[in-house]
Design an enzyme around this catalytic site. Structure first.
Site, PDB file in Angstrom:
ATOM      1  N   ASP A  93      16.246  39.990  43.222  1.00  0.00           N
ATOM      2  CA  ASP A  93      17.172  39.342  44.154  1.00  0.00           C
ATOM      3  C   ASP A  93      17.272  40.191  45.414  1.00  0.00           C
ATOM      4  O   ASP A  93      16.822  41.338  45.450  1.00  0.00           O
ATOM      5  CB  ASP A  93      18.526  39.070  43.509  1.00  0.00           C
ATOM      6  CG  ASP A  93      19.245  40.328  43.059  1.00  0.00           C
ATOM      7  OD1 ASP A  93      18.859  41.430  43.501  1.00  0.00           O
ATOM      8  OD2 ASP A  93      20.195  40.213  42.276  1.00  0.00           O
ATOM      9  N   ASP A 147      20.316  36.651  52.006  1.00  0.00           N
ATOM     10  CA  ASP A 147      21.283  35.629  52.397  1.00  0.00           C
ATOM     11  C   ASP A 147      22.700  36.154  52.232  1.00  0.00           C
ATOM     12  O   ASP A 147      22.925  37.230  51.684  1.00  0.00           O
ATOM     13  CB  ASP A 147      21.104  34.360  51.555  1.00  0.00           C
ATOM     14  CG  ASP A 147      21.550  34.560  50.110  1.00  0.00           C
ATOM     15  OD1 ASP A 147      21.348  35.663  49.568  1.00  0.00           O
ATOM     16  OD2 ASP A 147      22.109  33.618  49.521  1.00  0.00           O
ATOM     17  N   GLN A 194      22.342  27.354  50.766  1.00  0.00           N
ATOM     18  CA  GLN A 194      23.783  27.603  50.760  1.00  0.00           C
ATOM     19  C   GLN A 194      24.492  26.345  51.267  1.00  0.00           C
ATOM     20  O   GLN A 194      23.867  25.326  51.498  1.00  0.00           O
ATOM     21  CB  GLN A 194      24.127  28.833  51.606  1.00  0.00           C
ATOM     22  CG  GLN A 194      23.642  30.154  51.039  1.00  0.00           C
ATOM     23  CD  GLN A 194      24.381  30.581  49.785  1.00  0.00           C
ATOM     24  OE1 GLN A 194      25.411  30.015  49.409  1.00  0.00           O
ATOM     25  NE2 GLN A 194      23.856  31.602  49.110  1.00  0.00           N
ATOM     26  N   ASP A 271      19.036  32.807  35.798  1.00  0.00           N
ATOM     27  CA  ASP A 271      19.264  34.193  35.388  1.00  0.00           C
ATOM     28  C   ASP A 271      20.750  34.384  35.190  1.00  0.00           C
ATOM     29  O   ASP A 271      21.559  33.695  35.815  1.00  0.00           O
ATOM     30  CB  ASP A 271      18.772  35.188  36.453  1.00  0.00           C
ATOM     31  CG  ASP A 271      19.791  35.333  37.594  1.00  0.00           C
ATOM     32  OD1 ASP A 271      20.595  36.291  37.560  1.00  0.00           O
ATOM     33  OD2 ASP A 271      19.808  34.467  38.499  1.00  0.00           O
ATOM     34  N   CYS A 309      18.554  30.590  13.361  1.00  0.00           N
ATOM     35  CA  CYS A 309      17.866  31.453  14.336  1.00  0.00           C
ATOM     36  C   CYS A 309      16.753  32.234  13.648  1.00  0.00           C
ATOM     37  O   CYS A 309      16.948  32.803  12.575  1.00  0.00           O
ATOM     38  CB  CYS A 309      18.873  32.411  14.970  1.00  0.00           C
ATOM     39  SG  CYS A 309      18.139  33.519  16.203  1.00  0.00           S
ATOM     40  N   CYS A 311      15.198  34.879  15.046  1.00  0.00           N
ATOM     41  CA  CYS A 311      15.028  36.195  15.661  1.00  0.00           C
ATOM     42  C   CYS A 311      15.070  37.290  14.602  1.00  0.00           C
ATOM     43  O   CYS A 311      15.583  37.102  13.490  1.00  0.00           O
ATOM     44  CB  CYS A 311      16.068  36.434  16.751  1.00  0.00           C
ATOM     45  SG  CYS A 311      17.707  36.972  16.178  1.00  0.00           S
ATOM     46  N   CYS A 314      18.612  38.101  13.113  1.00  0.00           N
ATOM     47  CA  CYS A 314      19.112  37.170  12.104  1.00  0.00           C
ATOM     48  C   CYS A 314      18.310  37.243  10.810  1.00  0.00           C
ATOM     49  O   CYS A 314      18.842  36.984   9.729  1.00  0.00           O
ATOM     50  CB  CYS A 314      19.112  35.749  12.663  1.00  0.00           C
ATOM     51  SG  CYS A 314      20.398  35.492  13.926  1.00  0.00           S
ATOM     52  N   HIS A 340      19.682  39.477  19.860  1.00  0.00           N
ATOM     53  CA  HIS A 340      19.922  38.122  19.352  1.00  0.00           C
ATOM     54  C   HIS A 340      20.266  37.167  20.496  1.00  0.00           C
ATOM     55  O   HIS A 340      19.753  36.048  20.558  1.00  0.00           O
ATOM     56  CB  HIS A 340      21.048  38.098  18.330  1.00  0.00           C
ATOM     57  CG  HIS A 340      21.563  36.708  18.088  1.00  0.00           C
ATOM     58  ND1 HIS A 340      20.889  35.787  17.322  1.00  0.00           N
ATOM     59  CD2 HIS A 340      22.654  36.051  18.606  1.00  0.00           C
ATOM     60  CE1 HIS A 340      21.544  34.630  17.347  1.00  0.00           C
ATOM     61  NE2 HIS A 340      22.616  34.769  18.111  1.00  0.00           N
TER      62      HIS A 340
END
Length: 379
Positions: A93, A147, A194, A271, A309, A311, A314, A340
């Site tokens: 960013d 910006d 914007q 994000d 889940c 993952c 889990c 997780h």
């Protein structure tokens, strides 16, 4: 030779889209969620663990990295990818939001923003040109235009002035990016729309950005306190004001239900610090809603965080163990909870991509809301 940047849409379902961004460091499947690696790290996670959750791209922060360890130092050490051992795309960013929100004694002018570091009180000047230079030194794959993030509650006059300044800075960002020819030959530049909550202002912003020309377009100035309903009101029209053949990125969003609602309205990229920050503080996101693992009811609960889940957390750890780790303030607790949460977000994005491709996104969204919003897992 790998492409510098391209975006192709594989399928649409209503306004929702799924596709692929192709870059030299790898493909990014959209809709995409980018874990936030503010200071060259996704907090509490190793880069290989982030990748294993399914993340194609992460986000780095210009403001934080320019202050510590410094963009010039990162460049001397081989660039951000080598520095943090992440060999896939990185979006950085521009630093504008953090300058406005974190710095003391900020002084804005047409040239840029002079600010005081939140770390040591030192004074700095961030301009569109310097933001482009920093992101070039970091070796960013997707560079964001500099910006001004319009504050929530701004008057129409304030919002108009802020938007118009951002469009002038967008032009300077384009010129500054293009001046770094070697970097520009392998990176992409996104402009940021914007206009606060005003449809006409957002249309004018989009028109100005399209005239300048960018590889992708972000929707900025949302998730700044206006609430989900107001945000969705803007997203009902804002994505459609941007080019249909370019990625649309909603900055700083958000909760799982925010993501589903935004994809429903045509957004491709996201994000947010929420999954990692919440994980460190004991909140887990699951298909049945968010739950607070600190709650005493989990002290002897041998179930995983989320039965559905896949993952590693889990598969291998119980709610009881995670409850213990978080209550004891063990570092491993923050690591496992964050892993997780990032995995849950990536699974949610994969589910949306599949649903769009198969033309069943409306059913997917309805089922998600019934399970996620219809629960009281946070109790």
């Amino acid at each position: 030779m790998a492409e510098r940047f391209s975006f192709s849409i594989a399928a649409t379902d209503g306004k929702a889209r799924t596709g692929t961004i192709r870059m030299m460091r790898g493909d990014i499947r959209t809709p995409a969620f980018m874990p936030v690696g503010t200071a060259a790290t996704v907090k509490a996670m190793k880069p290989e663990t982030v990748r294993a959750t399914g993340a194609d791209i992460i986000l780095g922060n210009t403001y934080h990295l320019m202050l510590r360890p410094g963009a010039e130092r990162v460049a001397r050490l081989g660039g951000l990818h080598k520095f943090m051992n992440w060999n896939r795309p990185i979006l950085t960013d521009s630093g504008g939001y953090q300058v406005m929100s974190l710095s003391e004694l900020t002084k804005m002018s047409e040239d840029g923003v002079e600010f005081q570091s939140h770390l040591d009180g030192s004074r700095h000047m961030l301009t569109p040109e310097r933001s482009m230079e920093i992101q070039r030194l970091l070796g960013s794959d997707i560079v964001m235009a500099f910006d001004e993030c319009t504050k929530n509650g701004a008057t129409r006059e304030e919002a108009q002035a802020s938007m118009e300044r951002s469009m002038r800075w967008a032009r300077r960002s384009r010129d500054g990016f293009d001046s770094g020819k070697d970097h520009a030959a392998r990176a992409a530049l996104f402009g940021i729309q914007q206009g606060s909550l005003d449809k006409d202002m957002r249309a004018a912003s989009a028109k100005a950005l399209i005239e300048i020309g960018f590889d992708g377009y972000a929707i900025g100035g949302l998730a700044v306190g206006e609430g989900q309903e107001a945000m969705f009101d803007v997203l009902d029209y804002a994505p459609g004001q941007l080019p249909a053949d370019k990625p649309r990125y909603l900055m700083g969003v958000g909760k799982p239900d925010d993501l589903v609602g935004a994809v429903e309205r045509g957004v491709d990229m996201f994000d947010c610090v929420l999954p990692s920050r919440s994980g460190r503080n004991g909140q887990a996101f699951t298909a049945q809603g968010a739950l607070n693992i600190r709650n005493a009811k989990f002290a002897e609960d041998l179930a995983p965080l989320d039965e559905n889940c896949a993952c590693a957390v889990c598969k291998n750890h119980s709610r009881a163990y995670l409850h213990h780790l978080i209550r004891a303030k063990e570092i491993l607790g923050a690591m496992l909870m964050t892993e997780h949460n990032i995995a849950y977000y990536q699974s949610l994005m994969a589910g949306m991509r599949g649903a769009i491709a198969e033309g069943r996104f409306a059913d997917f969204a309805a089922r998600f809301r019934a399970d996620y919003l219809g629960s009281n897992g946070a109790d």
